[in-house]
Design a protein around this motif. Structure first.
Motif, short mmCIF file in Angstrom:
data_model
loop_
_atom_site.label_atom_id
_atom_site.label_comp_id
_atom_site.label_asym_id
_atom_site.label_seq_id
_atom_site.Cartn_x
_atom_site.Cartn_y
_atom_site.Cartn_z
N THR A 121 -45.82 -44.03 18.09
CA THR A 121 -45.91 -42.30 18.20
C THR A 121 -45.79 -41.99 19.74
O THR A 121 -46.15 -42.36 20.57
CB THR A 121 -47.40 -41.87 17.86
OG1 THR A 121 -47.78 -42.49 16.51
CG2 THR A 121 -47.44 -40.35 18.00
N THR A 122 -44.85 -40.78 19.85
CA THR A 122 -44.36 -40.36 21.17
C THR A 122 -45.23 -39.20 21.73
O THR A 122 -45.16 -39.04 22.94
CB THR A 122 -42.88 -40.08 20.84
OG1 THR A 122 -42.87 -39.06 20.03
CG2 THR A 122 -42.16 -41.28 20.79
N SER A 123 -45.59 -38.32 20.74
CA SER A 123 -46.44 -37.26 21.41
C SER A 123 -47.08 -36.33 20.27
O SER A 123 -47.14 -36.95 19.16
CB SER A 123 -45.55 -36.19 22.08
OG SER A 123 -44.50 -35.78 20.75
N VAL A 179 -47.89 -32.71 18.41
CA VAL A 179 -47.84 -31.27 18.13
C VAL A 179 -48.74 -30.81 17.05
O VAL A 179 -49.31 -31.47 16.16
CB VAL A 179 -46.33 -31.07 17.52
CG1 VAL A 179 -46.22 -29.64 17.11
CG2 VAL A 179 -45.33 -31.61 18.34
N ALA A 184 -39.64 -33.13 11.86
CA ALA A 184 -40.54 -34.53 12.38
C ALA A 184 -40.07 -35.46 11.50
O ALA A 184 -40.17 -36.50 11.40
CB ALA A 184 -41.84 -34.26 12.63
N PHE A 209 -38.05 -34.36 20.87
CA PHE A 209 -39.41 -34.86 21.25
C PHE A 209 -40.16 -34.70 19.86
O PHE A 209 -41.29 -35.23 20.26
CB PHE A 209 -39.85 -33.71 22.02
CG PHE A 209 -40.30 -32.25 21.35
CD1 PHE A 209 -41.48 -31.81 20.86
CD2 PHE A 209 -39.16 -31.48 21.50
CE1 PHE A 209 -41.77 -30.68 20.18
CE2 PHE A 209 -39.45 -29.99 20.50
CZ PHE A 209 -40.66 -29.89 20.24
N LEU A 210 -39.58 -34.40 18.82
CA LEU A 210 -40.40 -34.32 17.65
C LEU A 210 -40.02 -35.84 16.95
O LEU A 210 -40.96 -36.27 15.83
CB LEU A 210 -40.02 -33.24 16.76
CG LEU A 210 -40.36 -31.91 17.04
CD1 LEU A 210 -39.89 -30.88 15.97
CD2 LEU A 210 -41.99 -31.95 16.76
N ASP A 216 -40.70 -39.30 16.06
CA ASP A 216 -41.92 -39.93 15.92
C ASP A 216 -43.16 -39.30 16.66
O ASP A 216 -44.11 -40.21 17.18
CB ASP A 216 -41.62 -41.54 16.71
CG ASP A 216 -40.77 -42.20 16.16
OD1 ASP A 216 -40.69 -42.31 14.84
OD2 ASP A 216 -39.92 -42.85 16.77
N ALA A 217 -42.98 -37.92 16.48
CA ALA A 217 -44.39 -37.26 16.85
C ALA A 217 -45.31 -37.02 15.89
O ALA A 217 -45.21 -36.84 14.68
CB ALA A 217 -43.86 -35.78 17.53
N TRP A 246 -49.39 -34.27 24.78
CA TRP A 246 -49.32 -33.22 23.89
C TRP A 246 -48.37 -32.02 24.27
O TRP A 246 -48.31 -31.50 25.55
CB TRP A 246 -50.86 -32.52 23.94
CG TRP A 246 -51.87 -33.47 23.92
CD1 TRP A 246 -51.80 -34.86 23.30
CD2 TRP A 246 -53.34 -33.04 23.52
NE1 TRP A 246 -53.20 -35.13 23.13
CE2 TRP A 246 -54.17 -34.29 23.31
CE3 TRP A 246 -54.07 -31.92 23.71
CZ2 TRP A 246 -55.40 -34.26 23.00
CZ3 TRP A 246 -55.29 -32.00 23.57
CH2 TRP A 246 -56.04 -33.14 23.41
N SER A 247 -47.32 -31.96 23.24
CA SER A 247 -46.18 -31.23 23.62
C SER A 247 -46.32 -29.81 23.28
O SER A 247 -46.40 -28.83 24.31
CB SER A 247 -44.96 -31.74 23.20
OG SER A 247 -45.20 -31.96 21.67
#
Length: 396
Positions: free
Chosen positions: A85-87, A89, A103, A113-114, A116-117, A213-214
């Motif tokens: 997991t990258t971030s 939302v 996503a 940025f989505l 693997d968010a 946390w984006s």
């Protein structure tokens, strides 16, 4: 209904446990002084005594400990997420969530940025929540990692229940009553229902802190500032002082909908100050109040973009970041909007193409009429022996 029942049960259980803790502390131990000895100066009624109110200290923690296993896979006290997991939302008001739609696919460009968010969505309407949950669990059944979660509750400043006013369309529901002066957008309601409520800080407190946390997107139809305040500084770490809150605020960007009315609403490219009579919801979000609160927790930079023209209520998207560079970067990404189901998206695209075709037809007919008029005027001028004029459409 199962989700709402779990939330209601959790609130009652947490209150009972909280009251037991208070009773135990006051009956068996009492206030303690240095080295753990009883402190007569701080006993009940004594000078310097501090009353302990049930739920006043960390009130969000007991209920979320009960609720969390029903909403998320847990790893101890934190939500368990796949290691790639990258971030994170968070989407409050998740009807046709654009973030979830992107996503679930393969986002590219500004939405990379989505990829693997983890996406956490809040939706109080049972029917809308069921549609979102069906998409999420469909992906799980296909073998995809579980990193998207839908919570069937409204975000408010306290645990409990509240009256949710259903709008005539799915996008118009709100915890706030419609203002008496609102005769336009989402003014009418088709019914009311009791929904479960929970503070945003409860879920933020169990999200993994090792991930960035984006985005926090809030679309609560007027209650956006209340949602932001329920985040208790939008943090997951220490909140011992305002300085700490500014240092550990984790979201890169916070987006909400507010109205640019009331004192201090004049600014560049904005009409003159408007009256508070234009408020669409009773106690709804106003730019000046939102900016004041968000600045106090470290989001000192903001950008307001009015939605549509003309906009008699001066409603629009209000973006907050902690740095000016982040504001410039995120302002180039469209973060508000809906990801419609495929059949609705196809109908929407077809309607948009038809409208473009009609506009092009009108434009061509108008240009042809102007061209004919210009050529006739040029010919008459030459016949009268007037000044030489370049024929339209010819080169020198």
């Amino acid at each position: 209904m199962r989700s709402a029942f779990v939330l209601f049960s959790a609130v009652l259980h947490a209150r009972a446990q909280d009251e037991k803790v208070v009773a135990h502390r006051t009956t068996h131990r009492g206030p303690r002084g240095p080295r753990g000895r009883p402190d007569p100066a701080r006993t009940a009624g004594g000078e310097g005594a501090k009353s302990y109110q049930p739920g006043a200290h960390g009130a969000h923690r007991l209920p979320i400990q009960v609720v969390a296993p029903f909403l998320f896979p847990m790893n101890g006290s934190r939500v368990a997420l796949p290691p790639d997991t990258t971030s994170v939302v968070v989407d409050v008001g998740a009807r046709n969530s654009m973030f979830l739609g992107l996503a679930r696919g393969t986002p590219t460009g500004p939405y990379a940025f989505l990829a693997d968010a983890a996406v956490v969505l809040f939706e109080p309407m049972p029917s809308t929540h069921a549609a979102v949950a069906a998409d999420i669990y469909g992906d799980v059944l296909e073998g995809k990692p579980r990193r998207h979660f839908a919570v069937n509750a409204a975000v408010a400043e306290t645990w409990g229940t509240a009256t949710f006013r259903e709008g005539v369309t799915g996008a118009c529901g709100s915890l706030l009553a419609t203002s008496a002066t609102n005769k336009f957008w989402c003014a009418n309601t088709r019914g009311e229902r009791e929904v479960a409520t929970m503070p945003l800080v409860a879920v933020l407190s169990i999200l993994p802190t090792w991930l960035p946390w984006s985005v926090l997107k809030i679309d609560a139809e007027g209650y956006d500032l209340g949602v932001a305040k329920s985040g208790r500084g939008l943090v997951a770490a220490s909140t011992r002082s305002p300085r700490d809150r500014r240092l550990v605020a984790r979201f890169e960007v916070v987006l909400m909908e507010c109205q640019h009315i009331g004192p201090g609403s004049a600014g560049p490219n904005v009409p003159k100050d408007s009256s508070m009579d234009l408020l669409m919801r009773v106690g709804g979000c106003v730019n000046s109040e939102a900016i004041s609160h968000m600045s106090s927790i470290g989001f000192a930079h903001s950008l307001f973009q009015e939605a549509g023209k003309p906009n008699p209520f001066r409603q629009g998207d209000l973006m907050f970041t902690k740095t000016e560079e982040a504001l410039r970067r995120w302002s180039r990404v469209s973060l508000q909007g809906e990801k419609l189901p495929e059949e609705q998206q196809e109908s929407f695209e077809l309607t948009r193409r038809r409208r473009r075709g009609r506009r092009r037809t009108r434009s061509r007919s108008t240009c042809g009429a102007r061209s004919t008029t210009s050529r006739a005027g040029w010919a008459s001028g030459r016949a009268r022996g007037g000044a030489r004029l370049k024929e339209p459409g010819t080169k020198k």
